[in-house]
Design a protein around this motif. Structure first.
Motif, PDB file in Angstrom:
ATOM      1  N   VAL A 242      -5.434  -0.936   0.667  1.00 27.75           N
ATOM      2  CA  VAL A 242      -5.781   0.470   0.405  1.00 27.75           C
ATOM      3  C   VAL A 242      -7.091   0.819   1.107  1.00 27.75           C
ATOM      4  N   MET A 243      -8.070  -0.085   1.013  1.00 23.67           N
ATOM      5  CA  MET A 243      -9.362   0.173   1.667  1.00 23.67           C
ATOM      6  C   MET A 243      -9.212   0.209   3.184  1.00 23.67           C
ATOM      7  N   LEU A 244      -8.401  -0.683   3.733  1.00 27.79           N
ATOM      8  CA  LEU A 244      -8.186  -0.707   5.180  1.00 27.79           C
ATOM      9  C   LEU A 244      -7.448   0.549   5.644  1.00 27.79           C
ATOM     10  N   ALA A 245      -6.427   0.961   4.922  1.00 27.85           N
ATOM     11  CA  ALA A 245      -5.704   2.191   5.282  1.00 27.85           C
ATOM     12  C   ALA A 245      -6.625   3.405   5.184  1.00 27.85           C
TER      13      ALA A 245
ATOM     14  N   VAL B 229       0.846  -1.196   0.000  1.00 26.88           N
ATOM     15  CA  VAL B 229       0.000   0.000   0.000  1.00 26.88           C
ATOM     16  C   VAL B 229       0.881   1.245   0.000  1.00 26.88           C
ATOM     17  N   THR B 230       0.535   2.209  -0.836  1.00 28.80           N
ATOM     18  CA  THR B 230       1.265   3.479  -0.873  1.00 28.80           C
ATOM     19  C   THR B 230       0.350   4.615  -0.454  1.00 28.80           C
ATOM     20  N   THR B 231       0.963   5.688   0.025  1.00 27.12           N
ATOM     21  CA  THR B 231       0.156   6.855   0.405  1.00 27.12           C
ATOM     22  C   THR B 231      -0.545   7.448  -0.812  1.00 27.12           C
ATOM     23  N   ASP B 232       0.100   7.401  -1.974  1.00 25.68           N
ATOM     24  CA  ASP B 232      -0.539   7.921  -3.187  1.00 25.68           C
ATOM     25  C   ASP B 232      -1.791   7.128  -3.542  1.00 25.68           C
ATOM     26  N   ALA B 233      -1.737   5.805  -3.379  1.00 27.73           N
ATOM     27  CA  ALA B 233      -2.904   4.973  -3.689  1.00 27.73           C
ATOM     28  C   ALA B 233      -4.064   5.296  -2.751  1.00 27.73           C
ATOM     29  N   VAL B 234      -3.770   5.492  -1.474  1.00 27.09           N
ATOM     30  CA  VAL B 234      -4.826   5.828  -0.511  1.00 27.09           C
ATOM     31  C   VAL B 234      -5.357   7.237  -0.783  1.00 27.09           C
ATOM     32  N   ARG B 235      -4.462   8.153  -1.097  1.00 28.09           N
ATOM     33  CA  ARG B 235      -4.874   9.523  -1.416  1.00 28.09           C
ATOM     34  C   ARG B 235      -5.806   9.531  -2.634  1.00 28.09           C
ATOM     35  N   ASP B 236      -5.477   8.739  -3.662  1.00 27.52           N
ATOM     36  CA  ASP B 236      -6.343   8.643  -4.841  1.00 27.52           C
ATOM     37  C   ASP B 236      -7.686   8.006  -4.494  1.00 27.52           C
TER      38      ASP B 236
ATOM     39  N   THR C  91       0.288   8.889   6.395  1.00 26.20           N
ATOM     40  CA  THR C  91       1.517   8.090   6.370  1.00 26.20           C
ATOM     41  C   THR C  91       1.514   7.046   7.484  1.00 26.20           C
ATOM     42  N   SER C  92       1.036   7.415   8.660  1.00 28.26           N
ATOM     43  CA  SER C  92       0.968   6.473   9.787  1.00 28.26           C
ATOM     44  C   SER C  92      -0.001   5.333   9.514  1.00 28.26           C
ATOM     45  N   ALA C  93      -1.157   5.653   8.934  1.00 29.81           N
ATOM     46  CA  ALA C  93      -2.151   4.621   8.612  1.00 29.81           C
ATOM     47  C   ALA C  93      -1.598   3.648   7.574  1.00 29.81           C
ATOM     48  N   VAL C  94      -0.935   4.165   6.558  1.00 29.22           N
ATOM     49  CA  VAL C  94      -0.365   3.315   5.506  1.00 29.22           C
ATOM     50  C   VAL C  94       0.744   2.428   6.085  1.00 29.22           C
ATOM     51  N   ALA C  95       1.598   2.984   6.921  1.00 29.66           N
ATOM     52  CA  ALA C  95       2.676   2.192   7.529  1.00 29.66           C
ATOM     53  C   ALA C  95       2.114   1.083   8.409  1.00 29.66           C
ATOM     54  N   ALA C  96       1.076   1.387   9.176  1.00 25.19           N
ATOM     55  CA  ALA C  96       0.462   0.382  10.043  1.00 25.19           C
ATOM     56  C   ALA C  96      -0.153  -0.749   9.226  1.00 25.19           C
ATOM     57  N   VAL C  97      -0.836  -0.407   8.149  1.00 23.91           N
ATOM     58  CA  VAL C  97      -1.464  -1.434   7.308  1.00 23.91           C
ATOM     59  C   VAL C  97      -0.401  -2.277   6.614  1.00 23.91           C
ATOM     60  N   ASN C  98       0.650  -1.651   6.110  1.00 19.78           N
ATOM     61  CA  ASN C  98       1.726  -2.425   5.471  1.00 19.78           C
ATOM     62  C   ASN C  98       2.362  -3.401   6.461  1.00 19.78           C
TER      63      ASN C  98
END
Length: 109
Positions: free
Chosen positions: A60-63, A10-17, A31-38
């Motif tokens: 991506v959905m979870l983040a 999961v990337t921050t760009d993917a979640v942002r999109d 960034t914290s949410a993405v790091a936790a999910v990864n």
């Protein structure tokens, strides 16, 4: 010779999109949410050579869900005509994509 760092699913760009975020609003929380999910996905599934698309989308959905959850720390999503609307306890779409709960493959032993 050093081995390359494995790609995170999961990337921050993917979640942002996915959330249609245009600016860098609250980039630290994202960034914290993405790091936790990864970290969670690596704990659950290890580090495959290629991340399956369903796990990437589920991540991506979870983040996104975790990022949005910062606006509802007490579990109240919004207020409607009949009172408070609470955050759903489980997200079946995320569970299905990640193979969790009822969607987990049966295992023997």
């Amino acid at each position: 010779m050093t081995t390359p760092e494995p790609a995170t699913p999961v990337t921050t760009d993917a979640v942002r999109d996915y959330l249609h975020l245009d600016d860098q609003t609250d980039a630290t929380a994202l960034t914290s949410a993405v790091a936790a999910v990864n970290d969670l996905l690596v704990d659950w599934f290890g580090v495959p050579a290629v991340w399956p698309a369903r796990r990437v989308q589920g991540g991506v959905m979870l983040a996104s869900r975790i990022y949005r959850r910062r606006n509802s720390p007490s579990g109240v999503e919004s207020f409607g005509e009949l009172g408070p609307i609470y955050v759903q306890r489980n997200d079946p779409d995320v569970a299905q994509l990640l193979g969790l709960g009822h969607y987990q493959r049966p295992a023997v032993g």
